[in-house]
Design a protein around this motif. Structure first.
Motif, PDB file in Angstrom:
ATOM      1  N   THR A 225      89.348  -9.225  22.647  1.00 51.00           N
ATOM      2  CA  THR A 225      88.877  -8.031  21.930  1.00 51.00           C
ATOM      3  C   THR A 225      87.485  -7.465  22.731  1.00 51.00           C
ATOM      4  O   THR A 225      86.515  -8.353  23.051  1.00 51.00           O
ATOM      5  CB  THR A 225      88.660  -8.279  20.561  1.00 51.00           C
ATOM      6  OG1 THR A 225      89.730  -8.788  19.750  1.00 51.00           O
ATOM      7  CG2 THR A 225      88.015  -7.049  19.698  1.00 51.00           C
ATOM      8  N   GLY A 226      87.545  -6.183  23.020  1.00 47.32           N
ATOM      9  CA  GLY A 226      86.418  -5.782  23.733  1.00 47.32           C
ATOM     10  C   GLY A 226      86.673  -4.414  24.179  1.00 47.32           C
ATOM     11  O   GLY A 226      87.404  -3.658  23.805  1.00 47.32           O
ATOM     12  N   LYS A 227      86.084  -3.949  25.168  1.00 42.50           N
ATOM     13  CA  LYS A 227      85.862  -2.579  25.846  1.00 42.50           C
ATOM     14  C   LYS A 227      86.798  -2.513  27.095  1.00 42.50           C
ATOM     15  O   LYS A 227      86.501  -3.482  27.918  1.00 42.50           O
ATOM     16  CB  LYS A 227      84.828  -2.012  25.753  1.00 42.50           C
ATOM     17  CG  LYS A 227      84.642  -0.294  26.466  1.00 42.50           C
ATOM     18  CD  LYS A 227      83.218   0.014  26.179  1.00 42.50           C
ATOM     19  CE  LYS A 227      82.744   0.098  24.724  1.00 42.50           C
ATOM     20  NZ  LYS A 227      81.724   0.908  24.486  1.00 42.50           N
ATOM     21  N   ILE A 228      87.572  -1.812  27.430  1.00 44.51           N
ATOM     22  CA  ILE A 228      88.297  -1.619  28.833  1.00 44.51           C
ATOM     23  C   ILE A 228      87.148  -0.975  29.800  1.00 44.51           C
ATOM     24  O   ILE A 228      86.569  -0.089  29.833  1.00 44.51           O
ATOM     25  CB  ILE A 228      89.372  -0.768  28.762  1.00 44.51           C
ATOM     26  CG1 ILE A 228      90.563  -1.213  27.956  1.00 44.51           C
ATOM     27  CG2 ILE A 228      89.988  -0.647  30.375  1.00 44.51           C
ATOM     28  CD1 ILE A 228      90.878  -2.624  28.306  1.00 44.51           C
ATOM     29  N   GLY A 229      87.310  -1.892  30.945  1.00 42.71           N
ATOM     30  CA  GLY A 229      86.469  -1.561  32.144  1.00 42.71           C
ATOM     31  C   GLY A 229      87.126  -0.476  33.013  1.00 42.71           C
ATOM     32  O   GLY A 229      88.067  -0.052  32.794  1.00 42.71           O
TER      33      GLY A 229
END
Length: 359
Positions: free
Chosen positions: A154-158
């Motif tokens: 889970t996180g933010k797309i780079g």
């Protein structure tokens, strides 16, 4: 003849004669007999230094470590191509928040199979066919399949490492997911790892000017001496390298200690912090200096002096340590006299400039 003349002419010359005779006799005796052995023993040291001892005493030990460090983002998780093909679709865009298991990319894979020739088919189905006839071939059959790439965390797309329509090989980097969690990270001396071998411990993290001190869980310790290290190619500078500097660099390497910052605590990447780890305490226990013990984990040995001054190795069971003294749980009595330093490990005696020990 007056008394004054008698003193000057008879008594005074006689006294000088006696003194001269005594001096002459002393010089003759000193020249032929030499100095006494007792005097030599008193004037010259033997060069032997008595062993330094301490008494085993009872005191309270608090095994706590204070470790400086920084707040760091959790490492990003890479997205790689599961197979060789063409990037057919992206379900998200750069900067989107995703959950673990969400679809991120789709890979299109085309594969072709060589069909059997008509000659082989005729030979099987029609045994009477002319074997000299020219075989009739058919075009290869093409099949298409699709493979999805899922978010590993889970996180933010780079930033994307590819564009839609690009050909990719299996294992090629497509992008990365940056989790929005943080770690408190510090470095401890390798030997201090023996003091916090319990992996269930927690730490209290303090940030000056930041939030209230908070509990940091999931404490983990791992070697960091070679972390992110890249081999250096020897060059001209290598020939002029200072060995002392290299040795200092090696000794400064230690072990990395980290723990998870709670999600409800507001922190930022790069903040300075201090991590306090409480690894237990012991009240009114028998202790000796750590320099007196060989082996500081579980079991060890100390050296005591008997009535004749002989050093005797004694096995002991050890408890916690604060880095200066260590708990002795069994094998030693209170007020026992032990060597301050393990035999062979005592520090060198410091002498004033010009001081010499005559053998």
């Amino acid at each position: 003849m007056t008394q004054r003349r008698v003193f000057r002419r008879i008594i005074l010359p006689g006294a000088w004669l006696i003194i001269g005779a005594l001096i002459a006799v002393s010089l003759v005796k000193l020249a032929f007999s030499g100095s006494s052995p007792a005097a030599d023993d008193q004037l010259y040291p033997s060069g032997e230094i008595p062993a330094e001892t301490v008494l085993a005493e009872k005191e309270t030990i608090k095994n706590s470590l204070s470790i400086p460090g920084t707040i760091e983002l959790v490492e990003s998780q890479p997205l790689t191509a599961p197979t060789t093909g063409v990037v057919n679709w992206a379900f998200v865009k750069v900067g989107d928040n995703v959950s673990q298991g969400d679809k991120i990319f789709q890979i299109r894979v085309e594969s072709s199979t060589e069909p059997a020739t008509t000659e082989e088919t005729t030979a099987e189905d029609h045994p009477q066919a002319d074997p000299d006839a020219d075989p009739e071939t058919r075009s290869p059959e093409t099949t298409v399949s699709y493979h999805d790439v899922y978010a590993p965390a889970t996180g933010k797309i780079g930033k994307f490492d590819i564009e839609i329509g690009d050909d990719v090989e299996k294992g090629a980097s497509l992008a990365a997911v940056q989790p929005q969690g943080f770690h408190a990270v510090g470095t401890i001396k390798a030997l201090d790892r023996y003091r916090i071998m319990d992996e269930t411990l927690e730490a209290t993290v303090s940030i000056e000017g930041g939030p209230e001190p908070f509990t940091c869980k999931n404490l983990s310790i791992g070697d960091s001496a070679s972390k992110n290290a890249e081999p250096e190619t020897p060059g001209e500078d290598a020939e002029m390298a200072d060995p002392a500097v290299d040795a200092q660099g090696e000794s400064s390497s230690g072990s990395e200690i980290s723990c998870d910052v709670p999600e409800d605590v507001v922190v930022f990447d790069g903040l300075d912090m201090n991590m306090d780890v409480n690894a237990g305490s012991a009240d009114d226990v028998l202790t000796v200096p750590v320099t007196s013990v060989r082996g500081l984990v579980g079991k060890g040995a100390v050296w005591i002096l008997n009535g004749e001054g002989k050093e005797i190795r004694t096995e002991v069971e050890l408890g916690i340590t604060d880095g200066k003294v260590v708990e002795v749980r069994s094998g030693l009595k209170a007020d026992a006299e032990v060597l301050r330093y393990v035999p062979g490990s005592a520090p060198a005696v410091e002498m004033d400039p010009g001081m010499e020990i005559i053998p």
